[in-house]
Design a protein around this motif. Sequence first.
Motif, PDB file in Angstrom:
ATOM      1  N   GLY A 308       0.766  -1.266   0.135  1.00 59.98           N
ATOM      2  CA  GLY A 308      -0.186   0.061  -0.259  1.00 59.98           C
ATOM      3  C   GLY A 308       0.816   1.540   0.113  1.00 59.98           C
ATOM      4  O   GLY A 308      -0.059   2.189  -0.709  1.00 59.98           O
ATOM      5  N   ILE A 312       1.014   3.928  -2.719  1.00 63.17           N
ATOM      6  CA  ILE A 312       0.863   5.535  -2.920  1.00 63.17           C
ATOM      7  C   ILE A 312       2.659   6.261  -3.416  1.00 63.17           C
ATOM      8  O   ILE A 312       2.081   7.240  -3.926  1.00 63.17           O
ATOM      9  CB  ILE A 312       1.035   6.246  -1.300  1.00 63.17           C
ATOM     10  N   ARG A 358      -2.736   4.169 -15.888  1.00 61.12           N
ATOM     11  CA  ARG A 358      -3.682   3.888 -14.490  1.00 61.12           C
ATOM     12  C   ARG A 358      -2.601   4.143 -13.626  1.00 61.12           C
ATOM     13  O   ARG A 358      -2.928   4.843 -12.383  1.00 61.12           O
ATOM     14  CB  ARG A 358      -3.553   2.301 -14.424  1.00 61.12           C
ATOM     15  N   LEU A 362      -3.732   7.680 -10.630  1.00 60.26           N
ATOM     16  CA  LEU A 362      -3.633   6.790  -8.720  1.00 60.26           C
ATOM     17  C   LEU A 362      -2.768   7.993  -8.416  1.00 60.26           C
ATOM     18  O   LEU A 362      -2.844   8.845  -6.906  1.00 60.26           O
ATOM     19  CB  LEU A 362      -3.279   5.253  -8.577  1.00 60.26           C
ATOM     20  N   TYR A 365      -4.460  11.008  -7.863  1.00 56.51           N
ATOM     21  CA  TYR A 365      -5.191  11.312  -7.078  1.00 56.51           C
ATOM     22  C   TYR A 365      -4.520  12.108  -5.642  1.00 56.51           C
ATOM     23  O   TYR A 365      -5.520  12.548  -5.026  1.00 56.51           O
ATOM     24  CB  TYR A 365      -5.862   9.992  -7.153  1.00 56.51           C
ATOM     25  N   PHE A 375      -3.705  10.439   2.121  1.00 60.57           N
ATOM     26  CA  PHE A 375      -2.586   9.565   1.360  1.00 60.57           C
ATOM     27  C   PHE A 375      -1.152   9.138   1.508  1.00 60.57           C
ATOM     28  O   PHE A 375      -0.388   8.495   1.889  1.00 60.57           O
ATOM     29  CB  PHE A 375      -3.703   9.235  -0.161  1.00 60.57           C
ATOM     30  N   PRO A 418      -4.816  -5.943 -12.437  1.00 60.50           N
ATOM     31  CA  PRO A 418      -3.632  -4.993 -11.645  1.00 60.50           C
ATOM     32  C   PRO A 418      -3.588  -4.982 -10.013  1.00 60.50           C
ATOM     33  O   PRO A 418      -1.958  -5.452 -10.273  1.00 60.50           O
ATOM     34  CB  PRO A 418      -3.912  -3.524 -11.797  1.00 60.50           C
ATOM     35  N   LEU A 419      -4.496  -5.231  -9.214  1.00 64.45           N
ATOM     36  CA  LEU A 419      -3.925  -5.416  -8.026  1.00 64.45           C
ATOM     37  C   LEU A 419      -3.284  -6.171  -8.251  1.00 64.45           C
ATOM     38  O   LEU A 419      -2.488  -7.310  -6.997  1.00 64.45           O
ATOM     39  CB  LEU A 419      -5.487  -5.292  -7.121  1.00 64.45           C
TER      40      LEU A 419
ATOM     41  N   MET B   1     -14.294  -6.389  -6.398  1.00 61.75           N
ATOM     42  CA  MET B   1     -14.299  -6.035  -5.487  1.00 61.75           C
ATOM     43  C   MET B   1     -14.486  -4.561  -5.754  1.00 61.75           C
ATOM     44  O   MET B   1     -14.648  -4.453  -7.062  1.00 61.75           O
ATOM     45  CB  MET B   1     -12.463  -5.415  -5.349  1.00 61.75           C
ATOM     46  N   THR B   5     -15.097   4.391  -3.546  1.00 61.62           N
ATOM     47  CA  THR B   5     -14.075   5.675  -2.639  1.00 61.62           C
ATOM     48  C   THR B   5     -14.864   6.692  -3.487  1.00 61.62           C
ATOM     49  O   THR B   5     -14.953   6.102  -4.675  1.00 61.62           O
ATOM     50  CB  THR B   5     -12.297   5.206  -3.499  1.00 61.62           C
ATOM     51  N   GLN B  31     -10.735  -0.480 -11.566  1.00 58.96           N
ATOM     52  CA  GLN B  31      -9.317  -1.290 -11.547  1.00 58.96           C
ATOM     53  C   GLN B  31      -8.529   0.229 -10.934  1.00 58.96           C
ATOM     54  O   GLN B  31      -8.023  -0.492  -9.538  1.00 58.96           O
ATOM     55  CB  GLN B  31      -8.147  -1.241 -12.370  1.00 58.96           C
ATOM     56  N   VAL B  32      -8.615   1.088 -10.391  1.00 60.06           N
ATOM     57  CA  VAL B  32      -7.763   2.247  -9.378  1.00 60.06           C
ATOM     58  C   VAL B  32      -8.353   1.810  -8.053  1.00 60.06           C
ATOM     59  O   VAL B  32      -8.191   2.312  -7.446  1.00 60.06           O
ATOM     60  CB  VAL B  32      -7.676   3.756 -10.511  1.00 60.06           C
ATOM     61  N   ASP B  34     -10.455  -0.346  -7.022  1.00 60.60           N
ATOM     62  CA  ASP B  34     -10.136  -1.328  -5.716  1.00 60.60           C
ATOM     63  C   ASP B  34      -8.898  -0.827  -5.081  1.00 60.60           C
ATOM     64  O   ASP B  34      -8.374  -1.979  -4.194  1.00 60.60           O
ATOM     65  CB  ASP B  34      -9.662  -2.709  -6.976  1.00 60.60           C
ATOM     66  N   VAL B  35      -7.899  -0.299  -6.683  1.00 55.14           N
ATOM     67  CA  VAL B  35      -6.635  -0.458  -5.344  1.00 55.14           C
ATOM     68  C   VAL B  35      -6.236   0.408  -4.349  1.00 55.14           C
ATOM     69  O   VAL B  35      -6.310   0.199  -3.149  1.00 55.14           O
ATOM     70  CB  VAL B  35      -5.244   0.451  -6.766  1.00 55.14           C
ATOM     71  N   ILE B  36      -7.154   1.860  -4.361  1.00 55.20           N
ATOM     72  CA  ILE B  36      -7.820   2.209  -3.361  1.00 55.20           C
ATOM     73  C   ILE B  36      -8.383   1.876  -1.918  1.00 55.20           C
ATOM     74  O   ILE B  36      -7.958   2.552  -1.444  1.00 55.20           O
ATOM     75  CB  ILE B  36      -7.763   3.797  -3.354  1.00 55.20           C
ATOM     76  N   TYR B  38      -7.825  -1.042  -1.703  1.00 50.57           N
ATOM     77  CA  TYR B  38      -6.776  -1.257  -0.585  1.00 50.57           C
ATOM     78  C   TYR B  38      -6.183  -0.920   0.254  1.00 50.57           C
ATOM     79  O   TYR B  38      -5.425  -1.356   1.399  1.00 50.57           O
ATOM     80  CB  TYR B  38      -6.072  -2.381  -1.549  1.00 50.57           C
ATOM     81  N   ILE B  39      -5.190   0.300  -0.644  1.00 55.70           N
ATOM     82  CA  ILE B  39      -4.175   1.131   0.414  1.00 55.70           C
ATOM     83  C   ILE B  39      -5.241   1.357   0.869  1.00 55.70           C
ATOM     84  O   ILE B  39      -4.227   2.483   2.139  1.00 55.70           O
ATOM     85  CB  ILE B  39      -4.083   2.193  -0.275  1.00 55.70           C
TER      86      ILE B  39
END
Lengths: 490, 96
Positions: A308, A312, A358, A362, A365, A375, A418-419, B1, B5, B31-32, B34-36, B38-39
């Motif tokens: 995580g 970020i 992507r 992220l 963001y 974040f 991706p995750l 998932m 967000t 997709q992003v 899902d990552v958010i 997760y984080i």
Amino acid sequence: MSDLFFQPVTELAARLDAKEISSVELMQAVIARTKAVDGRVKAFNSFDEADALAQAAASDARRAAGQARGPLEGIPVGMKDVISVAGQPLTASSKMLANFVSPYDATATLNLRRAGAICWGRLNLDEFAMGSSTENSAFRTTCNPWDLTRVPGGSSGGSAAALAAGEAIVTLGSDTGGSIRQPAALCGVVGLKPTYGLVSRYGLIAFASSLDQIGPFGRTVEDVAITLGAIAGHDPLDSTSFNTAIPDYRAELSKRKGPWRIGIPKEYFGAGLDPEVGAAVEQAIAFYRARGCEIKEVSLPHTEYGVGVYYIIATAECSSNLARYDGIRYGHRSKQAKDVVDLYFQSRAEGFGAEVKRRIILGTYVLSSGYYDAFYLRAQKVRTLIRRDFLNAYREVDVLLTPTSPTPAFKAGAKADPLAMYLCDVYTIGVNLAGLPGISVPCGFSSGGLPIGMQLIGQPFQEAELLAIAHAYEQAHDWKARHPVVASNG
Amino acid sequence: MSAPTDLNIDHVANLARLALTPEEKAKFAQQVGDVIAYIEQLKQVDVTGVEPTAHAFPVSNVWADDVARPGLSVEDALRNAPAQRDHMIVVPKVVE
């Protein structure tokens, strides 16, 4: 002579010194091998045969004149296509830089030339080094030489695969979250991510500037030690370059004999670890114990937050670094744009692939107004805790031993989410966040014949000790004697 | 998932100067997102009193002497420019 391309630097340097072979002959053997197998392995974005042979001829001339520059004299070193080599393409495996030609040498490149090495070819990667499988390249998907249906790892997949397949003698990669160590493990070669600041980043295409490091791949720990010695050192052109004395890493290998205190971080052996990988790493632990090393379980309690924090910080830095690709001064320029602002939008839309987009989204963001504290700032604080975990562990142990990758090489296309791909990096990213040196060393094969790697994590700027610990294991094992069988191009 | 967000894909893509197709917007938002999600787990960590780390080994005040050094020629510096004329980079008209 036929297997020159599978020999380590140390062996080839002895043959070159004894005039049994010339550098031109060695380069010809590597070129012939590359032409024979790269249609299947697809490790190279490009190579310049005439340029490589000219460098080899110049090396032979130096040697004949008694001006050989050391063990890398006349040795072909494959270069990841994010490291600048003057006059050669520099694509980052992106459409954005498909036609870019480097105007100057990276410091690592210049240091290799000063050591007499031949800069050989442009090796494929995940676009802008973002990925763990080399499937994100805009040009080609590199195949794992041990099983062409599987990935070589990433992002330095071309560097690892080319070495494993005999298409180079050593290679350079870059490692932001595991991009040297994970492909080294998946391709059965040695790969080192140096301490942050040991190798200059000048001339390396920036992905995440506080994490990126250039490092070597080799068939043996000794080859990696030799190559690190050539590329390491303070550079005024990189303001994060660290001013520290560079030891003779190769000479130190045999001087440092342990016994060492080896820490086993319990968080690295939990759910998700492939049983065969776990068993191979346990055998390596048993080897060190039998050798008189103290084996101690340690805890890195913030490990679970590593992925995580990484996604970020790395994406935030990438969104900032990749802002330079605007279609104005260099790189892809859209022909569709209505005006200059639209030119930015369209050039970036056309030039970047999906994973890069992507990560830019992220990263933008997490840096944007209202989210920065929640974040980015929080991730930087947890980064402090992760770094502290490692430094606490080093009060009790000299080095940490872990798996490099949770699994051996996976099938191409197996991680479309991706995750799921990001979680491949779980054992490697802590090292980047803490700025530490880490090395992946082959430690066995799966029942399906795929290489397995273990990771040794050292203390800051203690590469000499780290390499000696890896070397001790390697001397007692013969995994490096196995080579993948790659059929010639059909 | 799912993606619970508040990622506003249009706003973020605009900040990043990135034109996205409707298909990309839908896919990346998912997709992003899902990552958010997760984080978000980082919110569980107690960071009271913890200083942020920007670099593992901070090196500050790196100075260089202010002296001219040889640099790239204009030709080399412009070699990768998408369009150039008279030693300058050509761009679309900025002012009417």
